[in-house]
Write a protein that holds these residues in place. Structure first.
Motif, PDB file in Angstrom:
ATOM      1  N   GLN A 112      36.101 -15.490  39.189  1.00 23.83           N
ATOM      2  CA  GLN A 112      37.081 -16.238  39.970  1.00 23.83           C
ATOM      3  C   GLN A 112      38.431 -16.295  39.239  1.00 23.83           C
ATOM      4  O   GLN A 112      39.489 -16.088  39.846  1.00 23.83           O
ATOM      5  CB  GLN A 112      36.535 -17.646  40.203  1.00 23.83           C
ATOM      6  N   ILE A 113      38.385 -16.539  37.947  1.00 25.69           N
ATOM      7  CA  ILE A 113      39.614 -16.588  37.143  1.00 25.69           C
ATOM      8  C   ILE A 113      40.278 -15.212  37.106  1.00 25.69           C
ATOM      9  O   ILE A 113      41.498 -15.093  37.265  1.00 25.69           O
ATOM     10  CB  ILE A 113      39.315 -17.103  35.716  1.00 25.69           C
ATOM     11  N   LEU A 114      39.477 -14.162  36.908  1.00 27.11           N
ATOM     12  CA  LEU A 114      40.029 -12.808  36.878  1.00 27.11           C
ATOM     13  C   LEU A 114      40.625 -12.417  38.219  1.00 27.11           C
ATOM     14  O   LEU A 114      41.692 -11.794  38.285  1.00 27.11           O
ATOM     15  CB  LEU A 114      38.943 -11.807  36.466  1.00 27.11           C
ATOM     16  N   ASP A 115      39.957 -12.784  39.309  1.00 27.78           N
ATOM     17  CA  ASP A 115      40.475 -12.479  40.646  1.00 27.78           C
ATOM     18  C   ASP A 115      41.813 -13.167  40.888  1.00 27.78           C
ATOM     19  O   ASP A 115      42.730 -12.585  41.462  1.00 27.78           O
ATOM     20  CB  ASP A 115      39.467 -12.886  41.728  1.00 27.78           C
ATOM     21  N   ALA A 116      41.928 -14.414  40.453  1.00 24.17           N
ATOM     22  CA  ALA A 116      43.176 -15.159  40.619  1.00 24.17           C
ATOM     23  C   ALA A 116      44.300 -14.511  39.813  1.00 24.17           C
ATOM     24  O   ALA A 116      45.436 -14.393  40.289  1.00 24.17           O
ATOM     25  CB  ALA A 116      42.985 -16.616  40.215  1.00 24.17           C
ATOM     26  N   ALA A 117      43.984 -14.084  38.604  1.00 29.29           N
ATOM     27  CA  ALA A 117      44.986 -13.423  37.761  1.00 29.29           C
ATOM     28  C   ALA A 117      45.430 -12.100  38.391  1.00 29.29           C
ATOM     29  O   ALA A 117      46.627 -11.782  38.414  1.00 29.29           O
ATOM     30  CB  ALA A 117      44.430 -13.187  36.360  1.00 29.29           C
ATOM     31  N   GLN A 118      44.485 -11.349  38.929  1.00 30.40           N
ATOM     32  CA  GLN A 118      44.821 -10.080  39.577  1.00 30.40           C
ATOM     33  C   GLN A 118      45.691 -10.320  40.803  1.00 30.40           C
ATOM     34  O   GLN A 118      46.663  -9.594  41.031  1.00 30.40           O
ATOM     35  CB  GLN A 118      43.557  -9.329  39.977  1.00 30.40           C
ATOM     36  N   ALA A 119      45.384 -11.336  41.586  1.00 25.73           N
ATOM     37  CA  ALA A 119      46.185 -11.646  42.768  1.00 25.73           C
ATOM     38  C   ALA A 119      47.617 -12.000  42.373  1.00 25.73           C
ATOM     39  O   ALA A 119      48.572 -11.591  43.047  1.00 25.73           O
ATOM     40  CB  ALA A 119      45.540 -12.788  43.554  1.00 25.73           C
ATOM     41  N   LYS A 120      47.786 -12.738  41.280  1.00 30.45           N
ATOM     42  CA  LYS A 120      49.134 -13.083  40.800  1.00 30.45           C
ATOM     43  C   LYS A 120      49.904 -11.838  40.406  1.00 30.45           C
ATOM     44  O   LYS A 120      51.082 -11.692  40.720  1.00 30.45           O
ATOM     45  CB  LYS A 120      49.059 -14.031  39.601  1.00 30.45           C
ATOM     46  N   LEU A 121      49.228 -10.933  39.687  1.00 34.26           N
ATOM     47  CA  LEU A 121      49.881  -9.701  39.266  1.00 34.26           C
ATOM     48  C   LEU A 121      50.287  -8.850  40.469  1.00 34.26           C
ATOM     49  O   LEU A 121      51.394  -8.310  40.522  1.00 34.26           O
ATOM     50  CB  LEU A 121      48.968  -8.894  38.347  1.00 34.26           C
ATOM     51  N   ALA A 150      50.906  -9.911  43.470  1.00 35.05           N
ATOM     52  CA  ALA A 150      51.991 -10.597  44.182  1.00 35.05           C
ATOM     53  C   ALA A 150      53.324 -10.336  43.487  1.00 35.05           C
ATOM     54  O   ALA A 150      54.363 -10.194  44.150  1.00 35.05           O
ATOM     55  CB  ALA A 150      51.709 -12.091  44.265  1.00 35.05           C
ATOM     56  N   ARG A 151      53.322 -10.277  42.182  1.00 35.05           N
ATOM     57  CA  ARG A 151      54.565 -10.013  41.436  1.00 35.05           C
ATOM     58  C   ARG A 151      55.038  -8.577  41.628  1.00 35.05           C
ATOM     59  O   ARG A 151      56.233  -8.313  41.608  1.00 35.05           O
ATOM     60  CB  ARG A 151      54.363 -10.297  39.958  1.00 35.05           C
ATOM     61  N   GLN A 152      54.095  -7.655  41.778  1.00 33.81           N
ATOM     62  CA  GLN A 152      54.463  -6.250  41.974  1.00 33.81           C
ATOM     63  C   GLN A 152      55.103  -6.043  43.341  1.00 33.81           C
ATOM     64  O   GLN A 152      55.991  -5.217  43.481  1.00 33.81           O
ATOM     65  CB  GLN A 152      53.240  -5.357  41.836  1.00 33.81           C
ATOM     66  N   VAL A 153      54.633  -6.790  44.332  1.00 37.77           N
ATOM     67  CA  VAL A 153      55.165  -6.655  45.688  1.00 37.77           C
ATOM     68  C   VAL A 153      56.550  -7.271  45.767  1.00 37.77           C
ATOM     69  O   VAL A 153      57.438  -6.756  46.422  1.00 37.77           O
ATOM     70  CB  VAL A 153      54.204  -7.317  46.709  1.00 37.77           C
ATOM     71  N   GLY A 154      56.731  -8.409  45.068  1.00 43.50           N
ATOM     72  CA  GLY A 154      57.974  -9.168  45.164  1.00 43.50           C
ATOM     73  C   GLY A 154      59.084  -8.633  44.411  1.00 43.50           C
ATOM     74  O   GLY A 154      59.718  -7.837  44.079  1.00 43.50           O
TER      75      GLY A 154
END
Length: 76
Positions: free
Chosen positions: A61-70, A72-76
């Motif tokens: 769960q923690i790894l998935d959240a970290a991946q989602a943040k990364l 999101a930053r790549q898209v933005g």
């Protein structure tokens, strides 16, 4: 939406929800060592297995959240 594993973690092992990734991973390593003990009673092994699954789920769960943040930053 919480998954079945997350719900089990919250009710069976509420302490896990407060752990950092590093804390949960370190305990998971110890759980695996305990599971490798061929002389451990079955009931103890089953409890360790359940805790190990909860720890692994928390780490994921923690790894998935970290991946989602990364991502999101790549898209933005």
């Amino acid at each position: 939406m919480a998954t079945e594993t997350e719900n089990a973690t919250a009710t069976e092992f509420p302490d896990i929800a407060e752990m950092s990734y590093e804390e949960a991973r370190a305990e998971l390593i110890e759980v695996v060592k305990g599971l490798e003990n061929p002389e451990a009673p079955l009931e103890d092994t089953m409890k360790l297995w359940d805790r190990g699954e909860a720890l692994a789920g928390h780490c994921q769960q923690i790894l998935d959240a970290a991946q989602a943040k990364l991502e999101a930053r790549q898209v933005g």
